[in-house]
Write a protein that holds these residues in place. Sequence first.
Motif, PDB file in Angstrom:
ATOM      1  N   SER A  78       0.005  54.082  34.974  1.00 49.38           N
ATOM      2  CA  SER A  78       1.124  53.241  35.381  1.00 49.38           C
ATOM      3  C   SER A  78       1.628  52.549  34.116  1.00 49.38           C
ATOM      4  O   SER A  78       1.124  52.818  33.032  1.00 49.38           O
ATOM      5  CB  SER A  78       0.732  52.225  36.459  1.00 49.38           C
ATOM      6  N   HIS A  79       2.627  51.662  34.274  1.00 51.72           N
ATOM      7  CA  HIS A  79       3.256  51.100  33.060  1.00 51.72           C
ATOM      8  C   HIS A  79       2.867  49.648  32.831  1.00 51.72           C
ATOM      9  O   HIS A  79       2.499  48.942  33.769  1.00 51.72           O
ATOM     10  CB  HIS A  79       4.779  51.205  33.176  1.00 51.72           C
ATOM     11  N   TYR A  80       2.970  49.215  31.573  1.00 47.91           N
ATOM     12  CA  TYR A  80       2.629  47.823  31.250  1.00 47.91           C
ATOM     13  C   TYR A  80       3.799  47.065  30.636  1.00 47.91           C
ATOM     14  O   TYR A  80       3.632  45.909  30.249  1.00 47.91           O
ATOM     15  CB  TYR A  80       1.390  47.755  30.347  1.00 47.91           C
ATOM     16  N   TYR A  89       2.058  41.929  38.404  1.00 48.60           N
ATOM     17  CA  TYR A  89       1.428  43.028  39.153  1.00 48.60           C
ATOM     18  C   TYR A  89       2.145  44.365  38.937  1.00 48.60           C
ATOM     19  O   TYR A  89       1.515  45.414  38.957  1.00 48.60           O
ATOM     20  CB  TYR A  89       1.416  42.705  40.658  1.00 48.60           C
ATOM     21  N   ASP A  90       3.451  44.308  38.786  1.00 44.45           N
ATOM     22  CA  ASP A  90       4.280  45.510  38.638  1.00 44.45           C
ATOM     23  C   ASP A  90       3.765  46.368  37.482  1.00 44.45           C
ATOM     24  O   ASP A  90       3.828  45.939  36.333  1.00 44.45           O
ATOM     25  CB  ASP A  90       5.736  45.073  38.396  1.00 44.45           C
ATOM     26  N   GLY A  91       3.286  47.550  37.781  1.00 35.85           N
ATOM     27  CA  GLY A  91       2.792  48.462  36.749  1.00 35.85           C
ATOM     28  C   GLY A  91       1.370  48.132  36.324  1.00 35.85           C
ATOM     29  O   GLY A  91       0.465  48.963  36.448  1.00 35.85           O
ATOM     30  N   CYS A  92       1.161  46.898  35.871  1.00 35.57           N
ATOM     31  CA  CYS A  92      -0.153  46.499  35.338  1.00 35.57           C
ATOM     32  C   CYS A  92      -1.265  46.690  36.359  1.00 35.57           C
ATOM     33  O   CYS A  92      -2.397  47.041  35.997  1.00 35.57           O
ATOM     34  CB  CYS A  92      -0.110  45.046  34.873  1.00 35.57           C
ATOM     35  N   ASP A 123       7.661  51.202  28.464  1.00 31.92           N
ATOM     36  CA  ASP A 123       9.089  51.355  28.746  1.00 31.92           C
ATOM     37  C   ASP A 123       9.399  52.228  29.955  1.00 31.92           C
ATOM     38  O   ASP A 123      10.158  53.193  29.863  1.00 31.92           O
ATOM     39  CB  ASP A 123       9.858  51.872  27.521  1.00 31.92           C
ATOM     40  N   GLU A 124       8.817  51.857  31.074  1.00 34.68           N
ATOM     41  CA  GLU A 124       9.209  52.499  32.329  1.00 34.68           C
ATOM     42  C   GLU A 124      10.520  51.893  32.814  1.00 34.68           C
ATOM     43  O   GLU A 124      11.382  52.570  33.365  1.00 34.68           O
ATOM     44  CB  GLU A 124       8.105  52.297  33.391  1.00 34.68           C
ATOM     45  N   GLU A 125      10.659  50.577  32.609  1.00 39.08           N
ATOM     46  CA  GLU A 125      11.743  49.813  33.236  1.00 39.08           C
ATOM     47  C   GLU A 125      13.134  50.168  32.706  1.00 39.08           C
ATOM     48  O   GLU A 125      14.124  50.038  33.418  1.00 39.08           O
ATOM     49  CB  GLU A 125      11.501  48.314  33.076  1.00 39.08           C
ATOM     50  N   GLY A 126      13.209  50.584  31.433  1.00 39.34           N
ATOM     51  CA  GLY A 126      14.529  50.924  30.891  1.00 39.34           C
ATOM     52  C   GLY A 126      15.421  49.708  30.700  1.00 39.34           C
ATOM     53  O   GLY A 126      16.646  49.803  30.798  1.00 39.34           O
ATOM     54  N   PHE A 186      -1.396  54.121  41.207  1.00 42.44           N
ATOM     55  CA  PHE A 186      -1.439  53.004  42.146  1.00 42.44           C
ATOM     56  C   PHE A 186      -0.416  51.985  41.663  1.00 42.44           C
ATOM     57  O   PHE A 186      -0.324  51.702  40.479  1.00 42.44           O
ATOM     58  CB  PHE A 186      -2.846  52.393  42.189  1.00 42.44           C
ATOM     59  N   HIS A 187       0.360  51.439  42.601  1.00 41.85           N
ATOM     60  CA  HIS A 187       1.413  50.480  42.250  1.00 41.85           C
ATOM     61  C   HIS A 187       1.565  49.504  43.410  1.00 41.85           C
ATOM     62  O   HIS A 187       1.275  49.863  44.549  1.00 41.85           O
ATOM     63  CB  HIS A 187       2.729  51.241  42.022  1.00 41.85           C
ATOM     64  N   VAL A 188       2.014  48.294  43.111  1.00 41.54           N
ATOM     65  CA  VAL A 188       2.332  47.391  44.222  1.00 41.54           C
ATOM     66  C   VAL A 188       3.663  47.841  44.831  1.00 41.54           C
ATOM     67  O   VAL A 188       4.506  48.409  44.139  1.00 41.54           O
ATOM     68  CB  VAL A 188       2.394  45.909  43.765  1.00 41.54           C
TER      69      VAL A 188
END
Length: 404
Positions: A78-80, A89-92, A123-126, A186-188
């Motif tokens: 997942s992304h950090y 929580y998002d990604g982390c 850089d998932e979020e862009g 796994f992601h929220v």
Amino acid sequence: MVRPGTFTGQLDRLASFSRTDPDTQGVTRLPFTPEQEEAARWLAEQMDALGMSPVIDPCGTVAGTVPGEREEVLVLGSHYDSVPHGGRYDGCAGIIAALEVVRRLAQAGERPRYSLMVMALNDEEGVRLTEGFLSSRTVCAGLSAGDRERIQDRMSGKSLGELLDASPFQGTLIRLPENARAYLEFHVEQGPVLDQQGLSAAIVDRIVGVYHCFYQLDGGQNHAGTTPMGSRADPVPVFGRIAAQLPDVAKAHPGSVATIGWMEVQPNVPNVIPGRLAFSVDLRSADPEVLDRLKLETDLLVRNHAAQAGLSVARTDSTSAAPVVMDPTMRGLLERCVARRGLPVFHMDSGAGHDAQIFAQVLPAAMLFAPSRGGASHCQEEFTLEADLQLACDLLYAFVKEDF
Ligand SMILES: [Zn+2]
């Protein structure tokens, strides 16, 4: 603030790598910043402590491995990176969960079925670069000279190539191993569905497709005092009619959404009738045919209103991603893991984009969701219970012991 609890405490520690105070302003960890680089180093330290021989590459991808009974590799990722003033929580959560699974395996002296590669993606979020999913796209497809030139930093105007050359992490780019078997994330949830239904986990069936574009309405800039109402070509009232009717376009296709998130008038001063109005449109659906219809119906809506008012229209297409179906075999295995815990098996689509949709283009991929309290996400109020995070670790742990 670092709260007690294995999982939550780790998330709090990761949240401390932020440009803004995570307790009062949320987490701000944009790619190619000191806080992202510090987070990458910290993640590598955690992997190192677990004996995972971590590597950090110029994109900021952090990867570590664990040998399994088989050489084939299951990627847990997942992304950090975060949005500005985002949550912890998002990604982390997905990365900490993957590390927790590795820790539990070591503690139990057990091996996973497949070898594991934990990937912390950047850089998932862009948010900063002109295109998102930098790590996942590079891992899955590599980075061409054209990508290095085309992708730009919105903050500095530099090219991605320049950013990579200036990265403190040099060396070869991390790529998917040739014997990669699958990708699991796994992601929220980032939405209210699980919280509203009182559920602790969901298996993701599809990730919605996204279509972004920009429209520009051109009329005639003129004096706000001397131009009679009948002689104006003002794009603002036309935009108002479009914005008011766009929700109906989405509502006609249940499960789809339409958003105008940005608009700008020119010259944007109080005593001038604007000559130009530009706005963005974001359309999403898990059904490719519905997404196509949303595009057509939106275009018709904009062009009809513009034509009635004598305005000209220009459209520029931006980021698009087709809807993605998660791997049925992996979903079936997740179902069994959930059912064995005596929990209700619940499926849902993801309305947000995720790295899993990039991996799904080259590998079987699946996702597991945990509830987000009140559906809050991309804000500092983001919250998931420690018990739900631990449950996700239990489910991932059960998954990595299985054959599929
Ligand atoms: Zn995310």
